[in-house]
Design an enzyme around this catalytic site. Structure first.
Site, mmCIF file in Angstrom:
data_model
loop_
_atom_site.group_PDB
_atom_site.id
_atom_site.type_symbol
_atom_site.label_atom_id
_atom_site.label_comp_id
_atom_site.label_asym_id
_atom_site.label_seq_id
_atom_site.Cartn_x
_atom_site.Cartn_y
_atom_site.Cartn_z
ATOM 1 N N GLY B 262 0.957 -1.372 -0.002
ATOM 2 C CA GLY B 262 0.142 0.093 0.115
ATOM 3 C C GLY B 262 0.879 1.084 0.035
ATOM 4 C CB SER B 265 6.324 6.398 5.639
ATOM 5 O OG SER B 265 6.035 7.380 5.164
ATOM 6 C CD GLU B 287 -3.469 0.426 -5.013
ATOM 7 O OE1 GLU B 287 -4.736 0.219 -4.997
ATOM 8 O OE2 GLU B 287 -2.900 1.228 -4.465
ATOM 9 N N GLY B 381 -6.917 1.173 -2.948
ATOM 10 C CA GLY B 381 -7.022 -0.288 -3.437
ATOM 11 C C GLY B 381 -6.892 -1.427 -2.321
HETATM 12 C C1 LIG Z 1 -3.813 4.319 6.998
HETATM 13 C C2 LIG Z 1 -2.804 5.511 6.401
HETATM 14 C C3 LIG Z 1 -3.618 6.927 6.692
HETATM 15 C C4 LIG Z 1 -1.639 5.553 7.126
HETATM 16 O O1 LIG Z 1 -0.670 6.216 6.676
HETATM 17 P P1 LIG Z 1 0.855 6.598 6.794
HETATM 18 O O2 LIG Z 1 1.416 7.771 6.054
HETATM 19 O O3 LIG Z 1 1.446 5.240 6.468
HETATM 20 O O4 LIG Z 1 1.169 6.651 8.453
HETATM 21 P P2 LIG Z 1 1.025 7.624 9.571
HETATM 22 O O5 LIG Z 1 1.666 7.053 10.687
HETATM 23 O O6 LIG Z 1 1.750 9.037 9.063
HETATM 24 O O7 LIG Z 1 -0.567 8.170 9.805
HETATM 25 C C5 LIG Z 1 -1.134 9.060 8.891
HETATM 26 C C6 LIG Z 1 -1.712 10.053 10.050
HETATM 27 O O8 LIG Z 1 -3.026 9.064 10.537
HETATM 28 C C7 LIG Z 1 -2.730 9.499 12.118
HETATM 29 N N1 LIG Z 1 -3.244 8.087 12.786
HETATM 30 C C8 LIG Z 1 -2.514 7.053 12.707
HETATM 31 N N2 LIG Z 1 -3.150 5.996 13.611
HETATM 32 C C9 LIG Z 1 -4.238 6.692 13.929
HETATM 33 C C10 LIG Z 1 -5.078 6.435 14.949
HETATM 34 N N3 LIG Z 1 -5.274 5.107 15.598
HETATM 35 N N4 LIG Z 1 -6.361 7.483 15.109
HETATM 36 C C11 LIG Z 1 -6.115 8.494 14.917
HETATM 37 N N5 LIG Z 1 -4.946 9.037 13.952
HETATM 38 C C12 LIG Z 1 -4.301 7.954 13.716
HETATM 39 C C13 LIG Z 1 -1.313 9.752 12.210
HETATM 40 O O9 LIG Z 1 -0.954 10.401 13.596
HETATM 41 C C14 LIG Z 1 -1.071 10.723 11.159
HETATM 42 O O10 LIG Z 1 -1.594 11.783 11.570
HETATM 43 P P3 LIG Z 1 -0.980 13.155 11.018
HETATM 44 O O11 LIG Z 1 -1.063 13.157 9.305
HETATM 45 O O12 LIG Z 1 -2.059 14.201 11.363
HETATM 46 O O13 LIG Z 1 0.364 13.171 11.539
HETATM 47 C C15 LIG Z 1 -2.731 5.199 4.902
HETATM 48 O O14 LIG Z 1 -1.957 4.190 4.901
HETATM 49 C C16 LIG Z 1 -3.810 5.058 4.291
HETATM 50 O O15 LIG Z 1 -4.420 6.196 3.725
HETATM 51 N N6 LIG Z 1 -4.439 3.915 3.880
HETATM 52 C C17 LIG Z 1 -5.682 3.418 3.237
HETATM 53 C C18 LIG Z 1 -5.744 3.558 1.728
HETATM 54 C C19 LIG Z 1 -4.790 2.369 1.310
HETATM 55 O O16 LIG Z 1 -4.568 1.248 2.261
HETATM 56 N N7 LIG Z 1 -4.080 2.270 0.251
HETATM 57 C C20 LIG Z 1 -3.326 1.109 -0.221
HETATM 58 C C21 LIG Z 1 -3.507 0.850 -1.494
HETATM 59 S S1 LIG Z 1 -3.690 2.617 -2.438
#
Ligand SMILES: CC(C)(COP(=O)(O)OP(=O)(O)OC[C@H]1O[C@@H](n2cnc3c(N)ncnc32)[C@H](O)[C@@H]1OP(=O)(O)O)[C@@H](O)C(=O)NCCC(=O)NCCS
Ligand SMILES: CC(C)(COP(=O)(O)OP(=O)(O)OC[C@H]1O[C@@H](n2cnc3c(N)ncnc32)[C@H](O)[C@@H]1OP(=O)(O)O)[C@@H](O)C(=O)NCCC(=O)NCCS
Lengths: 496, 496
Positions: B262, B265, B287, B381
């Protein structure tokens, strides 16, 4: 018998059910035929129940889906089920699951044999399969269901065949057995229409693995489907109206697309309702073929039906089993891995109609857990179809338990189908077409079109307060599950 | 220019971005290229923003996935987005969505064009596609992403091409454009391995529908991926350990199965971690191809990568875009309908690694909604892969917001991936292998292996009390969402 059992070696494997039961030892993993109470092995389970009453004995039991003839109940009652997957509908077993006595794995019905094949579940020791005939090469001709029988028979160390001498001989030729190749060299599965025949009419196995042949006589349990009532007739009307509109808008032809209908009285009644519409040359690509399938075939509306089992009422059974020849070239029974295959459902663009226990104002659906905790039956094939369908419909009566419970709630207590997988919601009051809508837009339709009027004010109040607080999917977290909590504490939601 | 634009008729359609913007009128449905901030049209959106600042103007905007160069933010800020689908990652747009100003449809990325093709979304007026070249027949060679560009260009009334003169010319030949046939006569999609080439290296369209060609120069935004840290390295170690074990157990070969990772980071870091394992001849069917893909290619671990876009950091980009020739025969970019196709993912048996915001003790995953209400990005995705993968892994750090929030909770506040679709959960503390386990068994593993030690006592207490009350999936409904309510009221879960 010679016509039923054409394999020469059979006499050396012929034994009684209780002798065959000795091949199954404590702790084993056993796969049995049976899908929506059709085509289950009938004698072995009872012999195992006797064994379990005599000595310490429990097994992991996998089936296609639910078993009939009260077998799951008797096995649960004898405490011989340590683990059970992937589906069940029995009240006694249900109680044991909810008490934490039986470890139940609730799985998408298309996935069980995939997991088994890849050794992600414990390897299968014995498969027990009901047959209507055994071919000259030892191939198994199933009875009224295919379910997971083919892969179980192919993957298990030993195979016990229950040759049911009372099963309609005309079943032979109806089945189409195809097993996807092992990864990473799997080829596309060549089903391109409900009537695609791509395999063999029997389960090919090495007869060396046939450990026992038990002769039985016995019938499937009849379907417990209740006839359409006022509410289900209204639901059918709403759905027919929608489908007519889709045809008018040019999104569908009068042949629609292959239909799938979930188990149960509601889905059956709604399917029967299609008799009334201006549809023709319909087809089905479904799991269980219920009375409605044969109603539609008889009405000349339905050209062809593909499924994994046939489960009909006592009344329908009386004519169907005698007359099976009449339907022969309009039916196929497939392994459930194929009948429910995500890739095929997506390719064909199935119209899927499944039943919900409850849904919420944003379109999330709970099909399995009463008040979020107590398992009803299982997700079954509903996810295989809903996710990949061209049109994914969920139906439910707006009220349960005589009005004590609203089946439209602010927040479902368990999610089986996410908002992403639900296009249309239907109750007796009306229909909500959620396609292309954001959550806030959906909520208005779900409340105003689907909820029972007596619960609408409370739903509106929840939604308005939630919108004041904001969010893409507004909620009042401290109230979100309070509707279900009311049921736990007071037995109903009437105070809301 | 003549090499980039080989279509003779081009001059008659050549215009400035603001001229082309006049082709898009208030209320229209517009499809744009762009997937994980790669290959978006760069000039038109800004011209539309200007237009929206001058006159009443808003549109329904569909893309592949997220746009780069701050475009979603600028368009949201100009209030020109009435509807937006299927994915976004922009803070300004996110605020507008959560305020209920933009109607956002959060969709499985494989499904948007299927809905469009079947007229289940409003028909597309204009497609705006970034190209690296236009063929002699008017075919469009995309840039760094395919996304939904092919179907948008084929289905829209008019097509506006942004020919990006700065995009690497070596991109040509990398793309493989294939569009599934219309139902009901769709044939199997013949992808049988990540390197299957089944289409054309350009998007074939009737040049009569090319309404404008705009010449641009501009770069994709670099990836904002942060390098691996102590936590993500631990997560990678846990996953490598699991995969090694799967190989030892004979469930996988050292080539594993095609990998999907996905966005973000965490997934990138975990993928990079595979460099350390005893794996070889790996492939990807994913993807977005991030830095980790090229790390693995460079390390000789990865033989081939199929994706829908390339999104890399500034640093990686400096070498990659100059050196693209070196990777040429090891890369394919496909339409997202193909890269994420449920049937192909199921056929290949992908190993899917996606990131969760939070998961619960029974294995349900929330990828999208902070505290159940506020949209983060969208499901993207992740559902296409998780549902159909051979092994579906979700990763998250056990804590968010410096420990204020536990990402392991009793009951997720929103469900994107149900317990049925989740095999493995990983945090920096450890891994929970949920395969073949009933909910009560899963809870113990999730709490003891994945949750942060400071939240384990509260999770244990919840689970024990829930088990006393009973059920297949035991819960204390009045406490189930109280963890999130704490965050709403006190900003943290520390009191639990
Ligand atoms: C889940 C997702 C948001 C994590 O993103 P990431 O950049 O890897 O991880 P981060 O730790 O930076 O988290 C993103 C934000 O969510 C917040 N967060 C993480 N866990 C959290 C929780 N349990 N409750 C509230 N906020 C949370 C982080 O603090 C961070 O906030 P900020 O932007 O204000 O700093 C991201 O992977 C996503 O959008 N996934 C859904 C889509 C997907 O899976 N696509 C894959 C194929 S496209
Ligand atoms: C959802 C499902 C249980 C409905 O079954 P049904 O026979 O059509 O409908 P019923 O109205 O008889 O409901 C079954 C029970 O659930 C109860 N029920 C219905 N809605 C309820 C709600 N919102 N809350 C609590 N209980 C509810 C009914 O009262 C009834 O209880 P009873 O058995 O004690 O009388 C059934 O369709 C199912 O198991 N679906 C999931 C699997 C599936 O979809 N398979 C399709 C492909 S296999």
């Amino acid at each position: 018998l010679a016509r039923r059992c054409r394999w020469q070696g059979w006499e050396s494997r012929h034994m009684s059910a209780s002798q065959a039961a000795e091949l199954i030892r404590d702790g084993m993993t056993v796969g049995m035929s049976g899908f929506t109470r059709a085509g289950e092995a009938k004698a072995l389970p009872l012999a195992l129940v006797e064994k379990a009453r005599r000595e310490p004995f429990s097994i992991t039991l996998m089936t296609g889906a639910s078993l009939g003839n009260d077998l799951d109940g008797q096995m649960a009652d004898a405490h011989m089920l340590a683990r059970r997957m992937p589906f069940q509908v029995d009240p006694v077993l249900r109680r044991a699951i909810n008490a934490g006595e039986v470890m139940f794995m609730d799985q998408h019905l298309s996935e069980t044999v995939e997991l088994l094949r890849n050794h992600q579940l414990s390897d299968m020791d014995v498969a027990v399969v009901e047959a209507s005939a055994i071919t000259a090469d030892g191939g198994i001709v199933p009875t009224t269901s295919v379910g997971n029988s083919a892969s179980y028979a192919i993957l298990a160390d030993k195979v016990i065949i229950e040759l049911n001498l009372e099963s309609p001989a005309a079943l032979e030729g109806l089945h189409d057995i195809y097993i996807p190749q092992m990864r990473p060299s799997r080829q596309p599965i060549p089903v391109v229409a409900p009537d695609s025949r791509i395999g063999t009419p029997y389960i090919p196995i090495d007869p060396a693995r046939i450990a026992a042949i038990v002769l039985t006589r016995g019938k499937d349990s009849p379907s417990t489907c209740t006839p359409p009532d006022e509410d289900t007739r209204r639901m059918a009307d709403h759905l027919v109206e929608l489908l007519k509109q889709e045809v008018t808008l040019g999104r569908l032809t009068p042949a629609l697309l292959p239909l799938q209908a979930g188990i149960g009285s509601m889905a059956n009644a709604v399917m029967s309702g299609l008799k009334e519409g201006p549809f023709e040359h319909l087809t089905m690509y479904s799991e269980v073929l219920q009375d409605s399938t044969f109603d539609l075939l008889d009405a000349g509306k339905l050209d062809f039906a593909s499924g994994s089992s046939i489960t009909v009422t006592e009344e329908r059974g009386r004519t169907l089993w005698k007359d099976l020849e009449r339907y022969r070239d309009r039916l196929i029974l497939r392994p459930q891995e194929l009948s429910n295959h995500p890739g095929i459902v997506r390719r064909l663009g199935v119209i899927a109609v499944n039943t919900a226990l409850e849904f919420d104002i944003y379109g999330n659906v709970n099909s399995t857990h009463v008040c979020g905790t107590r398992m009803m039956n299982g997700i079954g094939g509903s996810g295989d179809f809903a996710r990949n369908a061209q049109l994914s419909v969920f139906i439910t009566k707006s009220l349960a338990k005589g009005g004590d419970i609203s089946s439209v709630v602010p927040f479902v207590s368990h999610v089986d189908h996410t908002e992403h997988d639900v296009d249309i919601l239907v109750t007796e009051h009306g229909l909500a077409d959620l396609r292309g809508l954001a959550p806030r837009e959906r909520a208005v339709l779900v409340i105003e079109n689907c909820a029972d009027p007596r619960y609408r004010p409370a739903l509106r109040a929840y939604f308005e307060e939630a919108c004041r607080r904001g969010g893409h999917t507004p909620h009042c977290l401290e109230q979100a599950l309070s509707w279900h909590r009311e049921v736990e504490v007071h037995g109903n939601m009437r105070a809301l």
